[in-house]
Design a protein around this motif. Structure first.
Motif, PDB file in Angstrom:
ATOM      1  N   ILE A   7      60.086  37.785  51.699  1.00 31.39           N
ATOM      2  CA  ILE A   7      59.541  37.243  50.469  1.00 31.39           C
ATOM      3  C   ILE A   7      58.023  37.239  50.565  1.00 31.39           C
ATOM      4  O   ILE A   7      57.449  36.914  51.626  1.00 31.39           O
ATOM      5  CB  ILE A   7      60.037  35.800  50.198  1.00 31.39           C
ATOM      6  N   HIS A   8      57.363  37.613  49.466  1.00 27.79           N
ATOM      7  CA  HIS A   8      55.914  37.535  49.378  1.00 27.79           C
ATOM      8  C   HIS A   8      55.548  36.647  48.204  1.00 27.79           C
ATOM      9  O   HIS A   8      56.212  36.671  47.149  1.00 27.79           O
ATOM     10  CB  HIS A   8      55.278  38.913  49.184  1.00 27.79           C
ATOM     11  N   LEU A  51      52.922  35.897  45.260  1.00 29.00           N
ATOM     12  CA  LEU A  51      51.916  36.586  44.459  1.00 29.00           C
ATOM     13  C   LEU A  51      51.141  35.530  43.673  1.00 29.00           C
ATOM     14  O   LEU A  51      51.548  35.123  42.581  1.00 29.00           O
ATOM     15  CB  LEU A  51      52.576  37.588  43.498  1.00 29.00           C
ATOM     16  N   ARG A  64      48.640  39.063  47.883  1.00 28.09           N
ATOM     17  CA  ARG A  64      50.061  39.168  48.230  1.00 28.09           C
ATOM     18  C   ARG A  64      50.219  38.514  49.597  1.00 28.09           C
ATOM     19  O   ARG A  64      49.823  39.074  50.624  1.00 28.09           O
ATOM     20  CB  ARG A  64      50.482  40.631  48.250  1.00 28.09           C
ATOM     21  N   TYR A  83      52.216  30.946  40.641  1.00 28.13           N
ATOM     22  CA  TYR A  83      52.511  32.086  41.514  1.00 28.13           C
ATOM     23  C   TYR A  83      53.856  32.698  41.136  1.00 28.13           C
ATOM     24  O   TYR A  83      54.674  32.089  40.421  1.00 28.13           O
ATOM     25  CB  TYR A  83      52.535  31.652  42.977  1.00 28.13           C
ATOM     26  N   LEU A  84      54.081  33.896  41.625  1.00 26.23           N
ATOM     27  CA  LEU A  84      55.371  34.573  41.538  1.00 26.23           C
ATOM     28  C   LEU A  84      55.905  34.769  42.947  1.00 26.23           C
ATOM     29  O   LEU A  84      55.146  34.754  43.931  1.00 26.23           O
ATOM     30  CB  LEU A  84      55.230  35.934  40.847  1.00 26.23           C
ATOM     31  N   GLU A  91      58.017  37.547  45.181  1.00 23.28           N
ATOM     32  CA  GLU A  91      58.553  38.904  45.293  1.00 23.28           C
ATOM     33  C   GLU A  91      59.602  38.873  46.400  1.00 23.28           C
ATOM     34  O   GLU A  91      59.279  38.723  47.577  1.00 23.28           O
ATOM     35  CB  GLU A  91      57.430  39.878  45.641  1.00 23.28           C
ATOM     36  N   GLU A 138      62.766  40.452  48.499  1.00 24.97           N
ATOM     37  CA  GLU A 138      63.423  41.692  48.901  1.00 24.97           C
ATOM     38  C   GLU A 138      64.777  41.366  49.523  1.00 24.97           C
ATOM     39  O   GLU A 138      64.887  40.532  50.413  1.00 24.97           O
ATOM     40  CB  GLU A 138      62.576  42.471  49.902  1.00 24.97           C
ATOM     41  N   VAL A 167      64.288  44.832  45.321  1.00 28.38           N
ATOM     42  CA  VAL A 167      63.169  43.901  45.195  1.00 28.38           C
ATOM     43  C   VAL A 167      63.148  43.315  43.779  1.00 28.38           C
ATOM     44  O   VAL A 167      63.257  44.050  42.792  1.00 28.38           O
ATOM     45  CB  VAL A 167      61.828  44.598  45.498  1.00 28.38           C
ATOM     46  N   PHE A 168      63.003  41.980  43.724  1.00 30.28           N
ATOM     47  CA  PHE A 168      62.930  41.270  42.439  1.00 30.28           C
ATOM     48  C   PHE A 168      61.687  40.389  42.449  1.00 30.28           C
ATOM     49  O   PHE A 168      61.400  39.699  43.432  1.00 30.28           O
ATOM     50  CB  PHE A 168      64.173  40.397  42.223  1.00 30.28           C
ATOM     51  N   THR A 169      60.966  40.403  41.340  1.00 26.49           N
ATOM     52  CA  THR A 169      59.804  39.538  41.182  1.00 26.49           C
ATOM     53  C   THR A 169      60.160  38.454  40.170  1.00 26.49           C
ATOM     54  O   THR A 169      60.586  38.755  39.046  1.00 26.49           O
ATOM     55  CB  THR A 169      58.582  40.330  40.707  1.00 26.49           C
ATOM     56  N   ARG A 219      59.621  34.027  38.850  1.00 29.05           N
ATOM     57  CA  ARG A 219      58.928  32.745  38.907  1.00 29.05           C
ATOM     58  C   ARG A 219      59.829  31.743  39.628  1.00 29.05           C
ATOM     59  O   ARG A 219      61.043  31.819  39.544  1.00 29.05           O
ATOM     60  CB  ARG A 219      58.579  32.257  37.505  1.00 29.05           C
TER      61      ARG A 219
END
Length: 734
Positions: free
Chosen positions: A50-51, A53, A59, A83-84, A86, A88, A94-96, A98
């Protein structure tokens, strides 16, 4: 600089999150100030990486802390920020998205206070699922009451029905759990996954406040935006308010089961949709002259064979016939055609289906825990706990919901007697007396009074009708006068006695004459509605037509007489579909009415008569404006049992306006039969149920007569009449 969170304490908190038993996951998930920066945590058990954003760019990688909990630090920030995430998953998916845990609650303190007090009259606007913009983000706010649950999650299409991903937060002592889920839209299916506080397996429950449901037998709730429909019935609603003195208005109600009124045979014999029903039902009801339709329960229910009387979704029109806005369209269309809409409402009991209200949070929440109060033996259902503030609020808000969101003109409350009496259908030892040792259900009585007071206060012109079969006093008197506060009460005694009399062979009717006269001893004790309802044409009782004695001609004549007698009798009118054209077969909820019979001259004649009755009824105030007042009725001949003749006068509150009704319920023509009249003047025979156009023998009084100054039946004038066989005649001055 702030002190960093204690690692051991955070680990313990996260353990509760992972075990799905944390009452406030937002306190540890999401973004939080920590030391010289902020910490962001997310629980995504199946994620590979997970990242974060941040809204200001960049990132930031998250590290796996424990059992699917990921964490990232952003130093040098003294305030939280948007933030969001990201995320995996295996296979480089991969899904972005909230993060739900970055949003503040959508419920305010006053909402929680009024809900706890049981006084939140617009509770549906805060509970359930609502499409909203929250902090600039569109999504759905979810709220559910589950006070003893150890944890609650919302699951649905948006999270693969995985209860680990959207655990809700408990809002203090209210017992309400809340969560905002970003980017969920209209039509998303969902349920609540509840983990009982006392242990045991997790349960999936439909939303008690869901505005839309899946088509049964599927049981998920569906996100629906209540605010989209544009109504066109403003003139009707304004007129309804102006006619709030409902006791003095004409009410002729056509009772309808939507699934079997008229089916689409050429398309697999399916029920009509709401949008198909709207023009067809409006045209027919308008042609027949009824003022209102009454719909058997339209709230969502799991079993079609219950006809809607075992409700699982109190806030959702059944999806069997279409979308909630399609139901709105039908109500709107009926209103624009001048037809009111009443719905059957069932606050007395609910089914035990696992997805519904029963043991909602693992305990008896909506129902009483003790089966002597919480179980209804007749129907195998559960009984609402009317002593609980939140339960009363759920039901009273539901009544207001149908009135305000669907513009319903009236609620017919089912099985009121089962609510009023603690020993209803129970043997000795199977019920618990009240605090005084009596059988009256004080909590239910208070609930009904609060319900009726609230509807009267907020919506003048809307009626609440009691299906109440006992001698409970003042059912339709205002609460301020010691009553229950209903506008009308179904007159079940009249129904039983009248049907019993008409089912007798005329040769025996003289011995049952009192079955038609007894009801006038109490006819003015309540604001009554005379029901010939669905209950009288099921469970082996046969149809109204089938219960009439004699050959087919006599059956039709008897049925026409029954209707003409009923429409002249004090009390508002209700007739179940199919009766208006004399359907011989007992009602079958899986089949269409036998509409082909309306091409048969005999059945067509019954239908014509009912249409004529409705039109004259609305034209003559004497037949409706003093229904509940002794001044509106006077016997002329109550005692002519040997000839099977009865006669009376209906009088209007407007001076001089009256109708004389004469019934000859024998198969014999009676020539030169003298009946008293209030005036020496010309009278018009405005109705003859034996007229040829209705399928009768066309015997009568040539449409007009002149009374003479011969006192009779306590009246100053009288006339010699020809009384057709098995008939009812109406006369008015003119």
């Amino acid at each position: 600089m702030r002190k960093p969170a204690d690692k051991a304490q955070v680990d313990a908190e996260l353990r509760r999150v992972v075990e799905l038993r944390h009452p406030e996951p937002h306190s540890v998930l999401g973004i939080h100030p920590d030391g010289d920066g902020v910490v962001i945590r997310a629980f995504r058990p199946d994620a590979v990486a997970i990242h974060v954003l941040p809204e200001f760019g960049g990132r930031v990688p998250m590290t796996h802390r424990q059992d699917g909990v990921f964490e990232a630090r952003v130093n040098g920030r003294d305030k939280t920020f948007g933030y969001l995430l990201e995320v995996e998953y295996p296979g480089k998916r991969v899904f972005t998205l909230r993060d739900s845990y970055s949003f503040l609650p959508t419920l305010g303190e006053m909402d929680l206070y009024y809900a706890g007090e049981g006084r939140h009259e617009r509770l549906w606007e805060r509970m359930g699922a609502h499409l909203i913009h929250h902090n600039g983000t569109r999504g759905v706010s979810f709220a559910v009451w589950a006070p003893t649950a150890a944890g609650v999650s919302v699951v649905g299409d948006f999270n693969s029905w995985d209860g680990r991903l959207h655990s809700m937060r408990r809002m203090g002592a209210s017992g309400i759990w809340e969560l905002f889920v970003p980017e969920v839209g209209e039509g998303a299916r969902y349920k609540f996954e509840i983990r009982p506080g006392q242990g045991g397996p997790r349960v999936l429950k439909s939303d008690p406040f869901a505005f839309r449901a899946e088509v049964p037998p599927a049981t998920a709730s569906v996100v629906h935006d209540l605010g989209r429909y544009g109504w066109g019935d403003g003139a009707w609603l304004e007129s309804r308010t102006q006619k709030s003195d409902v006791a003095h208005q004409p009410w002729s109600v056509y009772e309808v089961h939507l699934g079997s009124w008229r089916r689409v045979v050429e398309d697999g014999d399916r029920p009509m949709t709401y949008r198909e029903l709207a023009p067809a039902l409006a045209e027919y009801v308008k042609h027949m002259g009824f003022t209102h339709v009454e719909l058997l329960p339209v709230s969502e229910h799991p079993y079609g064979g219950s006809w809607g009387y075992q409700v699982s979704g109190y806030y959702a029109p059944t999806a069997r016939f279409g979308h909630p806005d399609d139901f709105r369209f039908m109500v709107d269309h009926l209103h624009q055609e001048g037809i009111g809409v009443i719905v059957d409402w069932v606050p007395g009991h609910f089914p035990r289906d696992a997805h519904a209200l029963g043991e909602f949070d693992g305990t008896a929440l909506y129902e009483h825990a003790d089966p002597r109060k919480g179980a209804q033996p007749d129907w195998g259902t559960l009984v609402f706990n009317f002593g609980r503030n939140e339960v009363r609020n759920f039901l009273i808000a539901n009544a207001l919901f149908w009135i305000e969101e669907y513009h319903i003109d009236g609620l017919r409350v089912d099985a009121v007697a089962s609510m009023l009496y603690l020993d209803y259908s129970r043997k000795q030892g199977e019920w618990i007396p009240n605090r005084w040792g009596g059988r009256e259900n004080e909590e239910a009585i208070q609930f009904l009074r609060e319900l009726n007071d609230t509807v009267r206060r907020k919506h003048p012109g809307v009626v609440v009708i009691a299906e109440e079969s006992t001698a409970w006093p003042k059912v339709s008197s205002p609460v301020s006068e010691g009553g229950l506060g209903f506008h009308f009460k179904w007159n079940m005694g009249w129904m039983h006695d009248t049907l019993s009399y008409f089912s007798k062979d005329p040769i025996y009717r003289q011995y049952h004459h009192n079955q038609l006269t007894f009801g006038l001893l109490y006819a003015f004790s309540e604001h009554f509605m005379l029901p010939l309802s669905h209950d009288e044409v099921v469970h082996g009782k046969g149809s109204l037509y089938g219960r009439m004695p004699g050959d087919p001609w006599q059956k039709r004549a008897n049925l026409r007489s029954l209707f003409a007698w009923m429409w002249a009798h004090p009390g508002k009118k209700l007739l179940f579909m199919g009766g208006e054209f004399g359907q011989p077969a007992e009602w079958n909820h899986d089949k269409s009415l036998d509409w082909h019979l309306t091409q048969d001259p005999g059945h067509q004649g019954i239908q014509r008569l009912v249409a004529r009755l409705n039109r004259i009824y609305k034209e003559l105030p004497a037949l409706y404006d003093a229904d509940s007042e002794p001044v509106g009725f006077q016997w002329l001949q109550p005692d002519s049992a040997s000839s099977n003749v009865l006669a009376f006068v209906r009088r209007s509150r407007q001076p001089g306006r009256h109708v004389v009704c004469v019934a000859n319920l024998s198969p014999t023509v009676r020539e030169k039969y003298r009946v008293g009249f209030p005036l020496q003047t010309n009278y018009v025979e405005v109705l003859n149920s034996d007229a040829g156009e209705y399928g009768g023998s066309n015997t009568g009084n040539m449409g007009q007569l002149h009374t003479e100054a011969t006192g009779w039946d306590g009246q100053p004038a009288s006339a010699l009449l020809t009384l057709p066989p098995l008939s009812v005649l109406w006369f008015t001055p003119g």
